[in-house]
Design an enzyme around this catalytic site. Structure first.
Site, short mmCIF file in Angstrom:
data_model
loop_
_atom_site.label_atom_id
_atom_site.label_comp_id
_atom_site.label_asym_id
_atom_site.label_seq_id
_atom_site.Cartn_x
_atom_site.Cartn_y
_atom_site.Cartn_z
CG ASP A 209 5.96 -0.32 -1.11
OD1 ASP A 209 7.23 -0.52 -1.34
OD2 ASP A 209 5.54 0.13 -0.22
CG ASP B 243 11.23 -0.17 3.42
OD1 ASP B 243 11.57 -0.88 2.63
OD2 ASP B 243 11.63 -0.23 4.52
CG ASP C 228 4.00 2.98 1.97
OD1 ASP C 228 4.53 2.48 1.01
OD2 ASP C 228 4.47 3.81 2.59
MG LIG Z 1 6.69 2.03 0.88
#
Ligand SMILES: [Mg+2]
Length: 258
Positions: free
Chosen positions: A20, A22, A198
């Protein structure tokens, strides 16, 4: 709480890496346009890709165009809009119809959200993100508005809740499915997958990885997760990737010496 896994052994098995962007490789900013790409990140990704025989893909909620604007023309494989667009070996594959349906849904949603403070409809190439801030809207209300905006197109889309966001994706898309798509083909097929993310929207990815006995790693201490490991923060995740590329390089040196 679980910690980061030991660095995978390159002598025993081949690995495929899914990342991933960001909140995983980049610190989150108040607005996605304000994120800062740390010096050395792109070169780290390219080195990783090379040491993994090309088996590295970014798995992002951003569109492919937005990823390219952010990181430059890296030539990396990527899933954009949570898997609604895939770039594999330079070829882009998208879910049929999304480009015409997305503006229609976005327009209906924008009309409904118009008067709500701090609510914003982000139109991506193949998905829509509905950003909101409590208390003006709570997660249930935001989802309800998104459902209403789908109207007659409901069967062609799915809703995915993230942090203060409802993502509207083509019904076939999602990060788990994107990872599965990559793992169906060379150079990913047959490798043990690693996915670092995240957010709530990464959980489908973690479950796909767990089904395949890979390494699922969630960045940040908050939130329930299916991931089997945790990285404290972006810096810890990046340091782990650094060690990974170091271990791969070491193996290459040993092979040359042999
Ligand atoms: Mg993310």
């Amino acid at each position: 709480m679980l910690d980061l896994p030991p660095i995978p052994d390159f002598h025993e098995r081949s690995w495929a890496l899914f990342l991933d962007v960001d909140g995983t490789l980049l610190e989150l900013a108040e607005h996605p346009d304000k994120v800062v790409v740390p010096e050395g990140l792109v070169s780290l990704l390219v080195r990783l890709k090379n040491s993994l025989g090309g088996a590295l893909a970014l798995i992002s909620g951003r569109s492919l165009a937005s990823l390219e604007a952010l990181l430059g023309e890296t030539g990396l494989d990527a899933a954009g809009c949570h898997g609604a667009e895939l770039r594999i070996a330079g070829t882009v594959k998208t879910f049929a119809g999304a480009d015409t349906l997305v503006p229609r849904v976005a327009e209906r949603l924008a009309r409904r959200a118009d008067a709500i403070p701090l609510a914003m409809v982000e139109v991506k190439t193949h998905s829509v993100a509905f950003h909101y801030r409590p208390p003006a809207l709570d997660p249930g209300q935001a989802r309800q508005l998104a459902e209403q905006a789908l109207a007659g197109d409901a069967a062609r889309f799915r809703l995915l809740a993230g942090k203060n966001v409802v993502e509207i994706l083509p019904s076939d898309a999602g990060k788990g499915r994107a990872i599965a798509c990559f793992l169906d083909r060379s150079p990913y097929a047959g490798r043990i997958p690693v996915f670092i993310g995240d957010d709530v929207t990464d959980e489908e990815g973690f479950r796909e990885i767990n089904r395949r006995d890979g390494l699922s790693i969630r960045v940040g201490a908050d939130g329930e997760t299916a991931a089997r490991y945790r990285a404290t923060d972006v810096a810890a995740a990046t340091a782990w990737l650094d060690r990974l590329v170091g271990a791969a390089a070491e193996r290459e040196i040993k092979q040359v010496k042999r």
